[in-house]
Design an enzyme around this catalytic site. Sequence first.
Site, PDB file in Angstrom:
ATOM      1  N   SER A 145      18.019 -11.734 -55.948  1.00 17.35           N
ATOM      2  CA  SER A 145      18.937 -12.104 -57.029  1.00 17.35           C
ATOM      3  C   SER A 145      18.971 -11.033 -58.098  1.00 17.35           C
ATOM      4  CB  SER A 145      18.465 -13.390 -57.706  1.00 17.35           C
ATOM      5  OG  SER A 145      18.281 -14.403 -56.793  1.00 17.35           O
ATOM      6  N   HIS A 190      23.843 -10.452 -51.225  1.00 20.11           N
ATOM      7  CA  HIS A 190      23.454 -11.558 -52.101  1.00 20.11           C
ATOM      8  C   HIS A 190      24.347 -12.767 -51.851  1.00 20.11           C
ATOM      9  CE1 HIS A 190      22.912 -12.988 -56.560  1.00 20.11           C
ATOM     10  NE2 HIS A 190      22.159 -13.673 -55.734  1.00 20.11           N
ATOM     11  N   GLU A 195      27.853 -11.175 -52.736  1.00 24.75           N
ATOM     12  CA  GLU A 195      27.845  -9.987 -53.601  1.00 24.75           C
ATOM     13  C   GLU A 195      27.114  -8.890 -52.818  1.00 24.75           C
ATOM     14  OE1 GLU A 195      25.439 -10.425 -57.180  1.00 24.75           O
ATOM     15  OE2 GLU A 195      26.915  -9.348 -58.364  1.00 24.75           O
ATOM     16  N   ASN A 252      24.402 -12.306 -61.794  1.00 29.75           N
ATOM     17  CA  ASN A 252      23.376 -12.769 -62.731  1.00 29.75           C
ATOM     18  C   ASN A 252      23.413 -12.061 -64.080  1.00 29.75           C
ATOM     19  OD1 ASN A 252      22.090 -14.936 -61.410  1.00 29.75           O
ATOM     20  ND2 ASN A 252      21.348 -13.471 -59.896  1.00 29.75           N
TER      21      ASN A 252
HETATM   22  P1  NAD Z   1      12.178 -20.094 -51.393  1.00 28.11           P
HETATM   23  O1  NAD Z   1      10.952 -20.154 -52.232  1.00 28.11           O
HETATM   24  O2  NAD Z   1      12.921 -21.352 -51.112  1.00 28.11           O
HETATM   25  O3  NAD Z   1      11.833 -19.424 -49.959  1.00 28.11           O
HETATM   26  C1  NAD Z   1      11.097 -18.248 -49.822  1.00 28.11           C
HETATM   27  C2  NAD Z   1      10.445 -18.247 -48.454  1.00 28.11           C
HETATM   28  O4  NAD Z   1       9.840 -16.949 -48.242  1.00 28.11           O
HETATM   29  C3  NAD Z   1       9.329 -19.281 -48.292  1.00 28.11           C
HETATM   30  O5  NAD Z   1       9.614 -20.090 -47.162  1.00 28.11           O
HETATM   31  C4  NAD Z   1       8.081 -18.418 -48.056  1.00 28.11           C
HETATM   32  O6  NAD Z   1       7.144 -19.027 -47.167  1.00 28.11           O
HETATM   33  C5  NAD Z   1       8.688 -17.160 -47.465  1.00 28.11           C
HETATM   34  N1  NAD Z   1       7.819 -15.984 -47.550  1.00 28.11           N
HETATM   35  C6  NAD Z   1       7.010 -15.601 -48.567  1.00 28.11           C
HETATM   36  N2  NAD Z   1       6.357 -14.472 -48.232  1.00 28.11           N
HETATM   37  C7  NAD Z   1       6.764 -14.126 -46.977  1.00 28.11           C
HETATM   38  C8  NAD Z   1       6.429 -13.076 -46.082  1.00 28.11           C
HETATM   39  N3  NAD Z   1       5.546 -12.135 -46.409  1.00 28.11           N
HETATM   40  N4  NAD Z   1       7.011 -13.051 -44.870  1.00 28.11           N
HETATM   41  C9  NAD Z   1       7.904 -14.010 -44.513  1.00 28.11           C
HETATM   42  N5  NAD Z   1       8.249 -15.041 -45.324  1.00 28.11           N
HETATM   43  C10 NAD Z   1       7.683 -15.105 -46.536  1.00 28.11           C
HETATM   44  O7  NAD Z   1      13.129 -19.011 -52.081  1.00 28.11           O
HETATM   45  P2  NAD Z   1      14.727 -18.939 -52.070  1.00 28.11           P
HETATM   46  O8  NAD Z   1      15.257 -19.743 -53.205  1.00 28.11           O
HETATM   47  O9  NAD Z   1      15.211 -19.182 -50.686  1.00 28.11           O
HETATM   48  O10 NAD Z   1      14.948 -17.408 -52.472  1.00 28.11           O
HETATM   49  C11 NAD Z   1      14.818 -16.368 -51.523  1.00 28.11           C
HETATM   50  C12 NAD Z   1      15.497 -15.117 -52.057  1.00 28.11           C
HETATM   51  O11 NAD Z   1      16.879 -15.395 -52.288  1.00 28.11           O
HETATM   52  C13 NAD Z   1      14.944 -14.619 -53.383  1.00 28.11           C
HETATM   53  O12 NAD Z   1      14.973 -13.224 -53.407  1.00 28.11           O
HETATM   54  C14 NAD Z   1      15.925 -15.214 -54.413  1.00 28.11           C
HETATM   55  O13 NAD Z   1      15.981 -14.473 -55.604  1.00 28.11           O
HETATM   56  C15 NAD Z   1      17.214 -15.100 -53.644  1.00 28.11           C
HETATM   57  N6  NAD Z   1      18.281 -16.022 -54.059  1.00 28.11           N
HETATM   58  C16 NAD Z   1      18.014 -17.321 -54.358  1.00 28.11           C
HETATM   59  C17 NAD Z   1      19.061 -18.175 -54.738  1.00 28.11           C
HETATM   60  C18 NAD Z   1      18.805 -19.626 -55.050  1.00 28.11           C
HETATM   61  O14 NAD Z   1      19.675 -20.279 -55.652  1.00 28.11           O
HETATM   62  N7  NAD Z   1      17.664 -20.195 -54.667  1.00 28.11           N
HETATM   63  C19 NAD Z   1      20.380 -17.697 -54.779  1.00 28.11           C
HETATM   64  C20 NAD Z   1      20.636 -16.354 -54.423  1.00 28.11           C
HETATM   65  C21 NAD Z   1      19.572 -15.524 -54.070  1.00 28.11           C
END
Ligand code: NAD
Length: 296
Positions: free
Chosen positions: A119, A140, A152, A190
Amino acid sequence: MIKNVSVIGAGTMGNGIAHVFAQNGFLVTLIDVSAAQLEKAVATIAKNLDRQVAKETISEDQKKAALANITTQTAIAAGVQNAQLVIEAATENTELKLKIFKQIDEAAPEGCILATNTSSISITKIAAATKRPALVVGMHFMNPVPVMKLVEIINGYSTTKEVTHLIVDLSKQLGKIPCVVNDYPGFIANRILMPMINEAIYSLYENVAGVEEIDTVMKLGMAHPMGPLQLADFIGLDVCLSILKVLQDGFGNPKYAPCPLLVNMVMAGKSGIKTGEGFYIYRDGSKELVVSERFK
Ligand code: NAD
């Protein structure tokens, strides 16, 4: 041509990304350190596909085909070895992402494109952790991925035009609408959204108006589908705080400083929907929005 896609991280975003690729005929390897998280992700994808079948936007056969396109894996090295594209969607933490990109770079085939769903973390910084910065790009997706149209696409400092074009075309193949931007803190989504959310929290902190009033003004006055405080709860207040810190550090401008109320709420563990409380209270199964006692 891209056919094999590996998605790293099977959380909120990873399962949605795997879902849209699998539904569009790509072979997806979904990777997570946690086997339990992988199981949960596949169950979520199946449930969301069922919903599409019920709405008659896909057939039962298309649902089965999508699920058959997904395999799971707990080791990055094994999970990326046949990939033409890897999309990283692991936890938003710079050190973790740099470590993951080093691992992917060592194990993925030459020529494989490496994308991140971050993000806010610099694409250029992530790319510099690899030996193929020209092939690293930001992709993104928005939450929920199967529903939201925007992708994005972020050019890192070294990303080639060919890679950007390929990711633009691929996003269109998924039925998404790509927007290409350059790599500066917060990109576009963002950089504009988070100061608005921060200002809404400041308005509450300074007692200009209550939670419902702030959200109602923005919903009815600006035709936003969700007020900024409800949206912050949906995104996660911890995530909003970390993105604001990236903007503040990246630009060195105090206008991005997170509101002290946001900092306090995250310290108190009131991070929104995922913790059951933020500006609103989230009770199991309830669709009604109830303002937290703290703000009544
Ligand atoms: P989340 O916490 O729901 O999921 C993250 C996952 O990554 C978890 O299942 C965790 O076990 C896994 N993980 C951690 N370390 C790891 C590793 N070494 N190898 C493999 N898997 C691993 O997070 P999310 O909300 O899905 O966010 C993920 C990414 O997407 C982030 O970079 C976030 O900024 C971005 N993002 C999130 C949103 C949102 O609204 N949640 C929107 C756009 C972008």
